[in-house]
Design a protein around this motif. Structure first.
Motif, PDB file in Angstrom:
ATOM      1  N   ARG A 100      42.768  88.836  46.152  1.00  0.00           N
ATOM      2  CA  ARG A 100      41.788  87.764  46.388  1.00  0.00           C
ATOM      3  C   ARG A 100      42.054  86.565  45.473  1.00  0.00           C
ATOM      4  O   ARG A 100      41.923  85.416  45.897  1.00  0.00           O
ATOM      5  CB  ARG A 100      40.368  88.272  46.178  1.00  0.00           C
ATOM      6  N   ALA A 101      42.425  86.824  44.236  1.00  0.00           N
ATOM      7  CA  ALA A 101      42.735  85.723  43.311  1.00  0.00           C
ATOM      8  C   ALA A 101      43.943  84.931  43.807  1.00  0.00           C
ATOM      9  O   ALA A 101      43.952  83.689  43.742  1.00  0.00           O
ATOM     10  CB  ALA A 101      42.988  86.269  41.909  1.00  0.00           C
ATOM     11  N   ALA A 102      44.940  85.623  44.314  1.00  0.00           N
ATOM     12  CA  ALA A 102      46.122  84.942  44.855  1.00  0.00           C
ATOM     13  C   ALA A 102      45.766  84.143  46.108  1.00  0.00           C
ATOM     14  O   ALA A 102      46.245  83.024  46.300  1.00  0.00           O
ATOM     15  CB  ALA A 102      47.227  85.951  45.160  1.00  0.00           C
ATOM     16  N   VAL A 103      44.900  84.712  46.956  1.00  0.00           N
ATOM     17  CA  VAL A 103      44.445  83.982  48.153  1.00  0.00           C
ATOM     18  C   VAL A 103      43.759  82.686  47.732  1.00  0.00           C
ATOM     19  O   VAL A 103      44.032  81.617  48.287  1.00  0.00           O
ATOM     20  CB  VAL A 103      43.496  84.855  49.019  1.00  0.00           C
ATOM     21  N   GLU A 104      42.880  82.765  46.740  1.00  0.00           N
ATOM     22  CA  GLU A 104      42.166  81.575  46.279  1.00  0.00           C
ATOM     23  C   GLU A 104      43.116  80.549  45.657  1.00  0.00           C
ATOM     24  O   GLU A 104      42.926  79.342  45.817  1.00  0.00           O
ATOM     25  CB  GLU A 104      41.070  81.944  45.278  1.00  0.00           C
ATOM     26  N   ARG A 105      44.121  81.025  44.951  1.00  0.00           N
ATOM     27  CA  ARG A 105      45.081  80.121  44.323  1.00  0.00           C
ATOM     28  C   ARG A 105      45.953  79.433  45.377  1.00  0.00           C
ATOM     29  O   ARG A 105      46.171  78.227  45.323  1.00  0.00           O
ATOM     30  CB  ARG A 105      45.946  80.907  43.332  1.00  0.00           C
ATOM     31  N   PHE A 106      46.444  80.201  46.354  1.00  0.00           N
ATOM     32  CA  PHE A 106      47.344  79.652  47.361  1.00  0.00           C
ATOM     33  C   PHE A 106      46.609  78.905  48.468  1.00  0.00           C
ATOM     34  O   PHE A 106      47.067  77.882  48.953  1.00  0.00           O
ATOM     35  CB  PHE A 106      48.174  80.760  48.000  1.00  0.00           C
ATOM     36  N   PHE A 107      45.492  79.479  48.929  1.00  0.00           N
ATOM     37  CA  PHE A 107      44.765  78.942  50.077  1.00  0.00           C
ATOM     38  C   PHE A 107      43.282  78.804  49.743  1.00  0.00           C
ATOM     39  O   PHE A 107      42.458  79.565  50.246  1.00  0.00           O
ATOM     40  CB  PHE A 107      44.933  79.865  51.294  1.00  0.00           C
ATOM     41  N   PRO A 108      42.921  77.833  48.909  1.00  0.00           N
ATOM     42  CA  PRO A 108      41.512  77.690  48.547  1.00  0.00           C
ATOM     43  C   PRO A 108      40.660  77.397  49.778  1.00  0.00           C
ATOM     44  O   PRO A 108      41.131  76.763  50.724  1.00  0.00           O
ATOM     45  CB  PRO A 108      41.500  76.515  47.572  1.00  0.00           C
TER      46      PRO A 108
END
Length: 138
Positions: A74-82
């Protein structure tokens, strides 16, 4: 950093991408961002967007394959695709980002769907941007 240093870094990044060494893709993404900041016209917008989105998608899918903790994914999703995307992107890129974001979040919620999706072979080729964001360079 000299011109030869840049060429060596780019050659290493290209080698990692061609060999599909997903563990090195975050470094390649940092290099693309640095290149974009230093020489914004070095890559055409569409090529840069496809490269960045493809690398980010590959990293996220690898995290799912490795069954990394949901919080990390989820953290990576938020970083890549806010959520809501980045304002400077074209509508087609924003649509693709949102589509892939939704897909990853759905896969996190449904382990059976995730397993099925990850077993589906992906074409390892450059493809036109799919607005749904569900198939990328992998």
């Amino acid at each position: 950093m000299s011109g030869s240093d840049v060429r060596v870094a780019l050659a290493g990044a290209w080698r990692a991408v061609r060999a599909r060494r997903v563990t090195h893709f975050p470094r390649v993404l940092r290099l693309v961002a640095a290149l974009e900041a230093a020489a914004p016209t070095a890559l055409k917008y569409r090529h840069r967007a496809r490269l960045r989105l493809g690398l980010q998608a590959a990293v996220l899918l690898q995290m799912l394959r490795e069954a990394q903790p949901e919080a990390h994914v989820r953290a990576a999703v938020e970083r890549f695709f806010p959520e809501g995307g980045r304002g400077q992107e074209e509508p087609s890129v924003l649509e693709a980002q949102e589509g892939f974001r939704e897909l990853v979040l759905e896969l996190l919620q449904d382990p059976e769907q995730r397993d099925s999706y990850l077993r589906t072979p992906m074409e390892p080729i450059w493809t036109p941007m799919d607005p749904s964001g569900k198939r990328w360079l992998l």
